[in-house]
Design a protein around this motif. Structure first.
Motif, PDB file in Angstrom:
ATOM      1  N   THR A 169     -11.891  -1.260  -3.331  1.00  0.00           N
ATOM      2  CA  THR A 169     -11.303  -2.275  -4.209  1.00  0.00           C
ATOM      3  C   THR A 169     -12.020  -2.342  -5.555  1.00  0.00           C
ATOM      4  O   THR A 169     -11.386  -2.546  -6.591  1.00  0.00           O
ATOM      5  CB  THR A 169     -11.321  -3.649  -3.534  1.00  0.00           C
ATOM      6  OG1 THR A 169     -12.662  -3.972  -3.118  1.00  0.00           O
ATOM      7  CG2 THR A 169     -10.413  -3.665  -2.323  1.00  0.00           C
ATOM      8  N   THR A 192      -3.908  -4.823  -2.737  1.00  0.00           N
ATOM      9  CA  THR A 192      -5.079  -4.394  -1.958  1.00  0.00           C
ATOM     10  C   THR A 192      -5.364  -5.241  -0.722  1.00  0.00           C
ATOM     11  O   THR A 192      -6.162  -4.834   0.123  1.00  0.00           O
ATOM     12  CB  THR A 192      -6.331  -4.410  -2.855  1.00  0.00           C
ATOM     13  OG1 THR A 192      -6.483  -5.722  -3.433  1.00  0.00           O
ATOM     14  CG2 THR A 192      -6.206  -3.393  -3.976  1.00  0.00           C
ATOM     15  N   GLN A 251       0.804  -1.210   0.000  1.00  0.00           N
ATOM     16  CA  GLN A 251       0.000   0.000   0.000  1.00  0.00           C
ATOM     17  C   GLN A 251       0.842   1.267   0.000  1.00  0.00           C
ATOM     18  O   GLN A 251       0.389   2.305  -0.475  1.00  0.00           O
ATOM     19  CB  GLN A 251      -0.932   0.010   1.218  1.00  0.00           C
ATOM     20  CG  GLN A 251      -2.155  -0.860   1.070  1.00  0.00           C
ATOM     21  CD  GLN A 251      -3.131  -0.331   0.051  1.00  0.00           C
ATOM     22  OE1 GLN A 251      -3.433   0.857   0.034  1.00  0.00           O
ATOM     23  NE2 GLN A 251      -3.618  -1.188  -0.814  1.00  0.00           N
TER      24      GLN A 251
END
Length: 301
Positions: A232, A179, A123
């Motif tokens: 997402t 993700t 991330q």
């Protein structure tokens, strides 16, 4: 009596002056937001009704840019690829995030903080770094093919990012890797807010680990699940950088996405109006997805 009657009016004046001061503090941020977000949004909407290369005089075409994109076979292929990417960007990370959150929150795992940091690491990496990592892993002379050769499975080696069959799943796995950390942290923070009394009550009713998860944990994670689904799904809809930096939509059009089509129209083919139309459609689709998720989650409350 005069003092008592004057007090409410003084309080109202102070409240009004305080709200004015607060608005003045927010005004620069509102102006910046409007200039950076609102104005370009309406500009894109306006450009989408023109055929324009960004230099010469624009020609009004109405809805032709939208009709041309929606009737383009490449657009249908791009959205079919997006459906596949949704499985990797949303369904798989959310499932793995729920599983990891349930395991970490209910069991004592040594170095759990280290594991969370490692899983969340993608991330904080830039898209360029992620693309380079995955190109190194799946290139012809990359880590994966070297590992297959080392264990005697040389027949399985291939150019993964140059394969019409495996390119899209490989890019999808990169999205899952990116993700999953976000989903996991959302769900871990959510499980910390679930009352332990609910778990105790479920155990008294004879609930096992699986029933406890579906009866207590999953309903308690509804707000975090809505956030994870929204982020997402939108990430899957607008994926561009990873595809462009690794395959550029290839080989052929086997990994093309709507965002790649947008970039190609606007900057490669110099058709700014068509690119703006694609961008408007993607923005509307993302907004619809977010509203549907919020509505569904609200109906379950």
């Amino acid at each position: 009596m005069r003092i008592m009657s004057a007090s409410p009016s003084i309080a109202r004046k102070k409240k009004k002056s305080g709200s004015k001061i607060g608005f003045l503090y927010l005004l620069p941020a509102l102006i910046a937001y409007g200039y950076v977000v609102i104005v370009p949004t309406f500009q894109s909407l306006w450009f989408s009704f023109f055929k324009w290369n960004g230099i010469t005089e624009a020609q009004w075409v109405g809805l032709n840019n939208y009709i041309g994109f929606l009737s383009n076979p490449l657009a249908k292929q791009a959205f079919s690829h997006t459906i596949v990417l949704i499985l990797f960007y949303s369904v798989l990370p959310i499932s793995l995030g729920l599983l990891s959150a349930a395991l970490i929150s209910k069991t004592q795992i040594r170095f759990s903080g280290f594991f969370r940091s490692v899983i969340f690491l993608p991330q904080i990496l830039t898209s360029v770094v992620i693309a380079v990592i995955w190109r190194q892993i799946f290139s012809t002379d990359g880590i994966l093919n070297d590992a297959l050769r080392a264990v005697g499975l040389e027949s399985l080696t291939q150019p993964w990012l140059g394969s019409f069959t495996f390119t899209l799943p490989v890019l999808g796995l990169a999205g899952s890797w990116t993700t999953m950390g976000l989903c996991m942290l959302l769900f871990i923070s959510g499980t910390a807010n679930i009352s332990t009394e609910l778990y105790d009550a479920a155990k008294l009713d004879g609930a096992g680990a699986i029933r406890e998860f579906f009866s207590v944990t999953l309903p308690g994670l509804r707000p975090q699940l809505a956030v994870a689904m929204t982020l997402t799904l939108i990430a899957a809809l607008r994926v561009f950088d990873l595809v462009w930096l690794t395959t550029r939509g290839g080989p052929g059009t086997s990994s093309i996405t709507p965002s790649v089509l947008l970039y190609s129209k606007a900057f490669t083919q110099s058709d700014v109006g068509a690119g703006a139309a694609i961008g408007v459609l993607l923005a509307i689709l993302a907004l619809v997805v977010a509203l549907v998720i919020v509505r569904v989650m609200d109906d379950k409350d």
